[in-house]
Design an enzyme around this catalytic site. Structure first.
Site, short mmCIF file in Angstrom:
data_model
loop_
_atom_site.label_atom_id
_atom_site.label_comp_id
_atom_site.label_asym_id
_atom_site.label_seq_id
_atom_site.Cartn_x
_atom_site.Cartn_y
_atom_site.Cartn_z
N CYS A 149 0.70 -1.36 0.08
CA CYS A 149 -0.01 -0.02 0.03
C CYS A 149 0.77 1.37 -0.16
O CYS A 149 0.40 2.50 -0.38
CB CYS A 149 -0.75 0.00 1.07
SG CYS A 149 -0.33 -0.71 2.67
N ARG A 152 5.27 3.69 11.09
CA ARG A 152 3.95 3.44 11.76
C ARG A 152 3.52 4.76 12.52
O ARG A 152 4.19 5.08 13.55
CB ARG A 152 3.81 2.23 12.38
CG ARG A 152 2.43 1.92 12.69
CD ARG A 152 1.52 1.31 11.53
NE ARG A 152 2.05 -0.06 11.37
CZ ARG A 152 1.72 -0.63 10.23
NH1 ARG A 152 0.83 -0.01 9.19
NH2 ARG A 152 2.27 -1.75 9.81
N GLY A 186 -2.95 -0.35 7.84
CA GLY A 186 -2.17 -1.07 6.94
C GLY A 186 -1.79 -2.40 7.36
O GLY A 186 -1.32 -3.21 6.88
N GLN A 223 2.59 5.66 7.81
CA GLN A 223 1.78 4.60 7.72
C GLN A 223 0.69 4.51 8.75
O GLN A 223 1.14 4.00 9.95
CB GLN A 223 2.27 3.33 7.22
CG GLN A 223 3.29 3.42 6.09
CD GLN A 223 3.91 2.02 5.60
OE1 GLN A 223 5.05 2.09 5.21
NE2 GLN A 223 3.26 0.99 5.65
N HIS A 273 -2.17 6.47 4.21
CA HIS A 273 -0.81 6.39 4.35
C HIS A 273 -0.30 7.73 3.70
O HIS A 273 -0.73 8.24 2.60
CB HIS A 273 -0.11 5.45 3.60
CG HIS A 273 -0.13 3.95 4.37
ND1 HIS A 273 -0.90 3.82 5.47
CD2 HIS A 273 0.21 2.78 3.90
CE1 HIS A 273 -1.01 2.28 5.58
NE2 HIS A 273 -0.21 1.84 4.97
N1 LIG Z 1 -4.37 -3.15 4.82
C1 LIG Z 1 -3.90 -2.80 4.11
O1 LIG Z 1 -3.82 -1.73 4.03
C2 LIG Z 1 -3.37 -3.58 3.01
C3 LIG Z 1 -2.83 -3.18 1.92
C4 LIG Z 1 -2.43 -3.94 0.96
C5 LIG Z 1 -2.30 -5.27 0.90
N2 LIG Z 1 -2.80 -5.77 2.35
C6 LIG Z 1 -2.96 -7.30 2.32
O2 LIG Z 1 -4.17 -7.66 2.36
C7 LIG Z 1 -4.29 -8.85 3.26
C8 LIG Z 1 -5.49 -8.66 4.01
O3 LIG Z 1 -5.17 -7.56 4.90
P1 LIG Z 1 -6.16 -6.93 5.91
O4 LIG Z 1 -5.44 -5.45 6.44
O5 LIG Z 1 -7.65 -6.81 5.45
O6 LIG Z 1 -6.09 -7.92 7.25
P2 LIG Z 1 -7.23 -8.29 8.17
O7 LIG Z 1 -7.82 -7.05 8.51
O8 LIG Z 1 -6.40 -9.07 9.34
O9 LIG Z 1 -8.06 -9.26 7.71
C9 LIG Z 1 -7.69 -10.55 7.19
C10 LIG Z 1 -8.84 -11.31 6.63
O10 LIG Z 1 -8.21 -12.35 6.18
C11 LIG Z 1 -8.97 -13.62 6.82
N3 LIG Z 1 -8.23 -14.72 7.00
C12 LIG Z 1 -7.05 -14.79 7.41
N4 LIG Z 1 -6.57 -16.12 7.32
C13 LIG Z 1 -7.31 -16.66 6.82
C14 LIG Z 1 -7.24 -18.09 5.96
N5 LIG Z 1 -6.28 -18.98 6.40
N6 LIG Z 1 -8.32 -18.51 5.38
C15 LIG Z 1 -9.42 -17.70 5.21
N7 LIG Z 1 -9.45 -16.31 5.64
C16 LIG Z 1 -8.40 -15.98 6.36
C17 LIG Z 1 -9.70 -12.97 8.03
O11 LIG Z 1 -11.01 -13.73 8.40
P3 LIG Z 1 -11.35 -13.86 9.95
O12 LIG Z 1 -12.34 -12.39 9.94
O13 LIG Z 1 -12.37 -14.79 10.07
O14 LIG Z 1 -10.17 -13.76 10.90
C18 LIG Z 1 -10.22 -11.72 7.53
O15 LIG Z 1 -11.13 -11.61 6.77
C19 LIG Z 1 -2.80 -8.97 3.49
O16 LIG Z 1 -2.33 -9.95 2.89
C20 LIG Z 1 -2.16 -7.81 3.73
O17 LIG Z 1 -0.73 -7.86 3.57
C21 LIG Z 1 -3.66 -4.85 3.41
#
Ligand SMILES: NC(=O)c1ccc[n+]([C@@H]2O[C@H](COP(=O)([O-])OP(=O)(O)OC[C@H]3O[C@@H](n4cnc5c(N)ncnc54)[C@H](OP(=O)(O)O)[C@@H]3O)[C@@H](O)[C@H]2O)c1
Length: 348
Positions: A129, A235, A160, A156, A242
């Site tokens: 991001c 952070r 994130g 950030q 960000h």
């Molecule tokens: N946040 C950002 O700004 C951002 C930007 C770019 C890329 N990303 C990437 O996007 C991804 C998600 O980030 P996030 O910030 O949304 O994280 P998050 O808020 O922690 O959400 C994670 C999600 O994935 C689900 N999950 C985790 N492990 C799983 C599994 N083994 N099988 C099925 N579902 C699973 C969780 O389900 P539950 O709710 O049931 O736990 C939740 O829905 C990451 O790979 C991160 O690196 C994030």
């Protein structure tokens, strides 16, 4: 645009929720929508476009019934589900860092390198991001006057790091107001009323993995494999958005007016630059909008060919969910769905 069947793995997460909202806003043409998360969310009901969807496990059978699988869960989940989904005939658009630097995987910001989609082999990655807004600014400027070196410092937000880190900032702030002690949990240090230069693990060079992601990904997306770039990723106690202080050295001197004009004409960028009226990008202005905000554009007084600028961007939208949906829209426009080619096995 043709329709397609879609699965979202990570639908209950910080990015997943924004993804579903943007799919509604942009009227993404899905004909079926399957929502997946971990066991603790199975059975939850989520409303999308006025229709209730039940969260379910991500299984090979489910992947065999969709055309596009958006995986926005974790690196571990992407490693596990990505190859299975491709094998089952789905095109994977992945938010994690797992496949980003794989030479067989296009790493795409549609405004910058959409043509890289044409060579996909089943998995397409979106960048970090912090990388996305940076390359959006560098691309049009590099076209005009080759970029020779970049120094970037990021600010950030906690989203994130995901939903847990958002809850941690809110909890710590409340506890401190109540005069209670707080402990870091999901984040490596206390984040309330603090900031720290520590995102992801440290490497032997002294840089963090997050900082090195910005280096490798920027080079890959811009097709500038030797671009010198140094990043410090910090952070900050902001919920969403960000920001980055960017110093760019060009081959030749660059006028501030030219930078402003080029960026004003670039799709996905909005110049907000009137310091005399206290107008400059801020995360609270970037939150909830698609454009990357750019301002404080000025000569870098430390280098004859240098420009300094400041940007803010919504990490959950352009930094993740929006970019993934834009990629899918381009895939549909270009007729690049995997099922139209044929299901294949993913070899790394
Ligand atoms: N946040 C950002 O700004 C951002 C930007 C770019 C890329 N990303 C990437 O996007 C991804 C998600 O980030 P996030 O910030 O949304 O994280 P998050 O808020 O922690 O959400 C994670 C999600 O994935 C689900 N999950 C985790 N492990 C799983 C599994 N083994 N099988 C099925 N579902 C699973 C969780 O389900 P539950 O709710 O049931 O736990 C939740 O829905 C990451 O790979 C991160 O690196 C994030």
């Amino acid at each position: 645009m043709e329709g397609c069947r879609v699965a979202v793995v990570g639908a209950t997460g910080a990015v997943g929720k924004v993804f579903l909202r943007i799919a509604e806003e942009r009227k993404f043409p899905y004909t079926a929508l399957r929502l997946c998360a971990t066991e603790r969310s199975w059975g939850k009901r989520l409303l999308v476009n006025g229709q209730e969807h039940i969260v379910e496990p991500a299984t090979p059978e489910l992947f065999s019934q969709v055309d596009i699988a958006f995986i926005s869960a974790s690196g571990k989940a992407s490693r596990e589900y990505g190859p299975i989904a491709v094998q089952q005939g789905a095109l994977v658009i992945d938010d994690s860092s797992t496949f980003r630097m794989d030479p067989n995987v296009p790493l795409v910001v549609p405004e910058v390198n959409a043509d890289d989609l044409d060579g996909h082999q089943g998995i397409i990655s979106i960048p970090n991001c912090s990388t996305t807004p940076l390359v959006m600014v560098l691309k049009p400027l590099n076209h005009l006057n080759p970029v020779r070196r970049v120094v970037v410092d990021t600010y950030q937000s906690v989203s994130g790091k995901g939903s847990k880190a958002v809850a941690e900032l809110l909890d710590q702030t409340r506890l401190l107001h109540e005069g209670r002690t707080v402990a870091a949990n999901d984040l490596p240090q206390r984040i309330a009323y603090n900031l720290f230069p520590h995102i992801d693990n440290f490497e032997d060079t002294g840089y963090t993995k997050e900082e090195m992601k910005m280096v490798g990904e920027t080079r890959k997306i811009l097709h500038l494999p030797d671009l010198p770039l140094s990043a410090t990723c910090v952070r900050v106690p902001v919920l969403v958005g960000h920001s980055e202080a960017v110093h760019v050295e060009f081959e030749r001197p660059m006028a501030v007016a030219t930078v402003r004009e080029v960026l004003s004409e670039s799709i996905g960028i909005r110049v907000v630059d009137n310091p005399a009226s206290a107008l400059y990008p801020m995360p609270i202005e970037a939150e909830g909008i698609d454009d990357v905000l750019v301002g404080r554009i000025r000569k870098d007084l430390s280098h004859p060919n240098g420009i300094a600028l400041w940007l803010s961007s919504d990490n959950l939208r352009k930094g993740a969910a929006l970019n993934a949906i834009q990629i899918a829209e381009d895939v549909l426009k270009r007729g690049l769905l995997l099922r139209q080619r044929k299901a294949q096995s993913w070899r790394r």
